[in-house]
Design an enzyme around this catalytic site. Structure first.
Site, PDB file in Angstrom:
ATOM      1  N   GLU A  58       0.779  -1.163   0.046  1.00 23.24           N
ATOM      2  CA  GLU A  58       0.130   0.070   0.016  1.00 23.24           C
ATOM      3  C   GLU A  58       0.766   1.307   0.084  1.00 23.24           C
ATOM      4  O   GLU A  58       0.408   2.300  -0.577  1.00 23.24           O
ATOM      5  CB  GLU A  58      -0.745  -0.124   1.293  1.00 23.24           C
ATOM      6  CG  GLU A  58      -2.150  -1.045   1.128  1.00 23.24           C
ATOM      7  CD  GLU A  58      -1.570  -2.539   1.408  1.00 23.24           C
ATOM      8  OE1 GLU A  58      -0.495  -2.628   1.924  1.00 23.24           O
ATOM      9  OE2 GLU A  58      -2.217  -3.241   1.015  1.00 23.24           O
ATOM     10  N   HIS A 127     -11.405  -5.168   7.653  1.00 21.90           N
ATOM     11  CA  HIS A 127     -11.828  -5.036   6.260  1.00 21.90           C
ATOM     12  C   HIS A 127     -13.381  -4.401   6.221  1.00 21.90           C
ATOM     13  O   HIS A 127     -13.859  -4.604   5.241  1.00 21.90           O
ATOM     14  CB  HIS A 127     -11.849  -6.550   5.458  1.00 21.90           C
ATOM     15  CG  HIS A 127     -10.411  -7.229   5.308  1.00 21.90           C
ATOM     16  ND1 HIS A 127      -9.889  -7.868   6.321  1.00 21.90           N
ATOM     17  CD2 HIS A 127      -9.929  -7.249   4.237  1.00 21.90           C
ATOM     18  CE1 HIS A 127      -8.749  -8.220   5.657  1.00 21.90           C
ATOM     19  NE2 HIS A 127      -8.657  -7.896   4.552  1.00 21.90           N
TER      20      HIS A 127
END
Lengths: 325, 325
Positions: A58, A127
């Site tokens: 990321e 998530h």
């Protein structure tokens, strides 16, 4: 007018902007296939040099967007899950947010950070987040949170054309939602709230999935209470004027948002309304948010996330009416 | 291609200029003119000056924390006057006095800087992606310290840069200390250049006190980048003459840095070494070099005067700086 899913509306926005401006490119983990289908099909049309699959990092995704934007490109970086923005917190919250300001306005960062927000898929605590308040809290980042296919497309096109860092949260539970999207070119401006349903008794300000929840509840109780549903569409800039005008009309306010309650979006909007229109309020405002807990996985997820019933209960509280069938 | 006598004299002049300007900011702390902190780079002039000399104006440089990049900035063509004014908090500073110690000059490939160590890697990765897309032989030179090599961002960016064969020269300015932490207690390998191995890069390790050796090594990496051969790693072994920052204790952990170590390195002052070489090889006469020294001192005095006569920025600019139109 056509009826298309939110996911396809976003795909169209990306494709149209990539065709319009060769400086636009997409970068992220598995954006060529598209984890949520948002970036799917772009690689077939624009090639792998403009739809870049990165290693699992990321930080590298965010850094690529950050650096390329400084150097004149208009990157759209996809983080997949909004939770993953925290991994690149330095690049998003410290660097991208501050660098135009810190460098005296001599560099610009025209980039979009895409990420899927929201629970409802029982994906567990890492998530399922909707970190809207984190972004809203950080000066230098704009934030779009579309609730319909029309807004998703129009806001994404505006985000790509904006000369500043924009965080764009698409809600996982809205990706399949169908709605009217015109064939012809349009954009949705930032900082302009949309009255999704007009009403006179109570104002419900809602974002993303909560807009759809609020509309459903408003319809269910329409014979007993008249609910106005306002979608700010962007939380930064925030169209507080439209919200205040609505509260001046209804005298009652509920804010429904999926982020954690404490220091959240509801807290901010309610505070601004109190500062601007305290005398218009006929009852204490209510927040409808995720509980101050991590979001659990499995069947107990729903006990932490705001549900349509939570919005109904809040409307009952601010109106003093019993509305349950 | 060996450097011409004129180029050698430019290297000398830029090192002397870097030193005089660094000393101005150090003195500015004592005099109350420097408004923020300062991390002097005295003793490390050869790295920035050698590494940035004779790059193209459109090559991107991420300068270094030491000396706040003054050697790199001067060699890349930036304005040291704006550097001083920024440190003195003035409106004429590189960042309009907003940053305090960052420098920016997009015309000369310096797009910005960060205060968080390790930010260098992801953002220069993005510059590398942009340079590759531009496809006109631009190179990115990213300077970082031994401390930054402890960050995970190094792995994430170096890995992706190698996978994508990006035109980046990674240049480590290894001065053996990260604030008070000696490298031997913070890094698990003998040489930082060893980090090239897992990413399939070639590397060179050079004497960071030898400006020509630094120049040749960085030039080698830059030529590889321009030719599309991907990234390379150069480690420059150097030493800082002063403490981590002005006012901080000059220690390794909590005890004074070994005086014999400091003395040993001070005998290897890059400017003195290079002066002896230029005289010994009859590239320049003593009076020529004295003339360069006097010019550098006058330039730094003039910059200090300019900064002192400049006004501080007006707070009214702040709201305009947050977002580009």
């Amino acid at each position: 007018m056509r009826d298309i899913p939110y996911r396809i509306a976003m795909q169209e926005a990306l494709a149209e902007e990539m065709a319009r401006d060769e400086k636009v490119f997409v970068v992220g983990e598995d954006v060529q296939a598209g984890t949520f289908g948002v970036t799917s099909t772009l690689v077939q049309r624009f090639g792998p040099a403009r739809v870049i699959d990165t290693p699992l990092s990321e930080t590298a995704v965010a850094g690529t967007a950050l650096g390329a934007a400084m150097a004149g490109y208009r990157p759209v970086a996809d983080f997949m899950f909004a939770d993953f923005i925290y991994i690149a917190g330095n690049e998003v919250l410290v660097n991208a947010a501050k660098w135009r300001f810190a460098h005296g306005g001599k560099v610009s960062l025209p980039l979009v950070f895409l990420a899927a927000m929201g629970g409802g898929a029982r994906n567990g605590p890492e998530h399922s987040m909707s970190p809207e308040s984190l972004i809203m809290h950080t000066p230098g980042l704009k934030l779009a949170v579309p609730s319909t296919p029309y807004d998703a497309k129009g806001l994404l096109k505006s985000a790509i054309r904006d000369n500043n860092p924009v965080v764009f949260f698409y809600h996982k539970r809205l990706l399949g939602l169908r709605g009217d999207v015109p064939e012809e070119e349009y954009t949705v401006p930032f900082g302009v709230a949309d009255v999704k349903r007009e009403g006179t008794d109570v104002t419900v300000v809602a974002t993303a999935l909560q807009v759809q929840h609020a509309l459903r509840v408003a319809d269910e109780v329409k014979d007993r209470v008249s609910v106005e549903v306002i979608d700010p569409r962007t939380l930064e800039p925030l169209d507080i004027d439209s919200i205040v005008r609505s509260v001046e009309k209804t005298g009652r306010l509920v804010v429904a948002d999926e982020d954690t309650e404490r220091c959240g979006v509801g807290a901010e909007i309610i505070t601004q309304v109190i500062e601007r229109a305290f005398d218009s309020l006929d009852a204490p405002p209510k927040r409808v948010c995720a509980a101050n807990l991590p979001i659990p996985g499995g069947f107990i997820e729903a006990s932490v996330l705001p549900q349509p019933a939570s919005i109904l209960a809040a409307i009952e509280a601010v109106t003093g009416r019993t509305l349950k069938a | 291609m060996p450097l011409s006598n004129e180029q050698l004299k430019t290297l000398y002049a830029n090192m002397v200029r870097a030193r005089r300007f660094d000393e101005k900011i150090v003195q500015g702390i004592a005099d109350g003119k420097t408004v923020s902190f300062f991390h002097s780079g005295l003793g490390e002039e050869a790295v920035g000056v050698g590494g940035c000399a004779f790059l193209r104006p459109d090559d991107f440089v991420w300068y270094h924390h030491r000396g706040h990049g003054i050697g790199h900035i001067i060699a890349k063509g930036g304005s040291p006057r704006e550097f001083v004014a920024e440190h003195f908090g003035k409106a004429t500073g590189a960042c309009n006095g907003v940053a305090g110690f960052h420098f920016v000059d997009p015309e000369h490939g310096m797009l910005g800087f960060s205060g968080t160590i390790g930010s260098a890697f992801p953002v220069t990765l993005g510059w590398g992606v942009a340079a590759k897309m531009n496809n006109r032989g631009q190179a990115v030179v990213c300077f970082f310290g031994d401390g930054a090599s402890n960050r995970g961002t190094l792995h994430e960016a170096m890995n992706m840069a190698s996978v994508m064969k990006l035109p980046i020269a990674w240049v480590c300015e290894n001065n053996l200390y990260a604030q008070f932490m000696p490298l031997r207690d913070a890094f698990a390998s003998e040489d930082i250049a060893n980090l090239a191995i897992p990413y399939g890069m070639p590397s060179q390790t050079v004497d960071g006190q030898d400006v020509v050796a630094v120049h040749e090594a960085v030039q080698w990496a830059v030529e590889r980048a321009r030719a599309g051969e991907g990234p390379s790693l150069v480690e420059c072994k150097t030493y800082r003459f002063r403490a981590h920052s002005e006012g901080a204790p000059d220690v390794a952990h909590f005890e004074l840095r070994p005086p014999e170590e400091v003395e040993e390195w001070k005998r290897r002052d890059p400017i003195l070494l290079f002066r002896e070489r230029l005289l010994g090889e009859e590239v320049a006469t003593a009076s020529e070099l004295d003339g360069i020294d006097a010019e550098a001192a006058a330039e730094a005095d003039e910059a200090e005067r300019f900064a002192m006569e400049s006004p501080p920025p007006d707070a009214s600019i702040l709201s305009e700086l947050l977002y580009a139109r």
